[in-house]
Design an enzyme around this catalytic site. Structure first.
Site, PDB file in Angstrom:
ATOM      1  N   HIS A  67       0.821  -1.219   0.000  1.00  0.00           N
ATOM      2  CA  HIS A  67       0.000   0.000   0.000  1.00  0.00           C
ATOM      3  C   HIS A  67       0.855   1.269   0.000  1.00  0.00           C
ATOM      4  O   HIS A  67       0.373   2.341  -0.334  1.00  0.00           O
ATOM      5  CB  HIS A  67      -0.993  -0.005   1.162  1.00  0.00           C
ATOM      6  N   ASP A  98      -0.422  -7.536   1.177  1.00  0.00           N
ATOM      7  CA  ASP A  98       0.156  -6.212   1.411  1.00  0.00           C
ATOM      8  C   ASP A  98       1.680  -6.252   1.505  1.00  0.00           C
ATOM      9  O   ASP A  98       2.269  -5.706   2.437  1.00  0.00           O
ATOM     10  CB  ASP A  98      -0.440  -5.581   2.668  1.00  0.00           C
ATOM     11  N   SER A 166       4.760   1.894   7.928  1.00  0.00           N
ATOM     12  CA  SER A 166       4.355   0.712   7.154  1.00  0.00           C
ATOM     13  C   SER A 166       5.530   0.170   6.341  1.00  0.00           C
ATOM     14  O   SER A 166       6.230   0.921   5.662  1.00  0.00           O
ATOM     15  CB  SER A 166       3.215   1.066   6.203  1.00  0.00           C
TER      16      SER A 166
END
Length: 215
Positions: A67, A98, A166
């Site tokens: 993402h 992801d 992330s």
């Protein structure tokens, strides 16, 4: 004059507060791992997307969250020493997985991370996270594994994870990656951390890396 001498003697004899073993271990671990952690900036259609990545191969292959580079055009990787590299996307693994792989070309000897075993983790064990929250590169945070969500295949932790973290590593005390930090739960639209963060177990990541012949 005597008062000054006495004061100086007292200052000289003040006790020193040495770092304990746990602190020394964390400092040593950070110095070892941080050179293998990078900042990932990608130009998306709706603006700049920022995240973190881990160098997993000396050839310049970097693991991050998919993402972070979703709909990315230009992807720039910044190393711990400030060097920038243009990266190309090698592979993306769906929404639920992801995970994504990037590749940079560098003549430098790159440091790499070491994978652990997420099947051996326990609720309550101490963990560390390294990332680039809000652009603060190389930020280290500490916490515990607060829950293991077997149904959704996620590790829950209270180690501070924020926007920009992330793709960064969740580490055990040996400096091995046991998860890839993915998201936070927050009622204020993920603006800040309230102690509930999630990571993808590293054993799941290994499966996808094997499919790319990287393990």
């Amino acid at each position: 004059m005597k008062k000054i001498i006495i004061l100086l003697m007292l200052l000289i004899n003040l006790p020193t507060f040495a770092l304990d073993r746990e602190e020394q271990a964390i400092i040593s671990l950070y110095k070892k791992i941080n050179p293998a952690i990078v900042c990932v900036d990608s130009q998306a259609s709706d603006g700049l997307s920022c995240g973190t990545g881990c160098v997993i191969h000396k050839s310049g292959i970097i693991l991050t969250s998919a993402h972070v580079i979703e709909d990315a055009g230009n992807v720039i990787v910044t190393m711990f020493n400030g060097k920038d590299y243009k990266a190309r996307v090698l592979k993306r693994f769906g929404e639920n997985k992801d995970i994504a792989l990037l590749k940079i070309e560098s003549t430098d000897e790159l440091k790499t991370v070491k994978f652990g075993d997420s099947e051996r983790i326990e609720v309550g064990q101490k963990v560390l996270a390294i990332g680039n929250p809000f652009g603060f590169n190389g930020t280290l945070t500490q916490g515990i594994i607060s829950r293991i969500d077997y149904a959704k295949n996620r590790i829950q932790t209270d180690a501070a994870i924020n926007p920009g973290s992330s793709g960064g590593p969740l580490l055990n005390k040996n400096g091995e990656i046991i998860g890839i930090n993915q998201a936070i739960y927050n009622p204020d639209n993920n603006i800040s951390n309230i102690g509930i963060g999630f990571a993808i177990p590293i054993n799941s990541v290994k499966e996808y890396l094997k499919s790319c012949s990287l393990l």
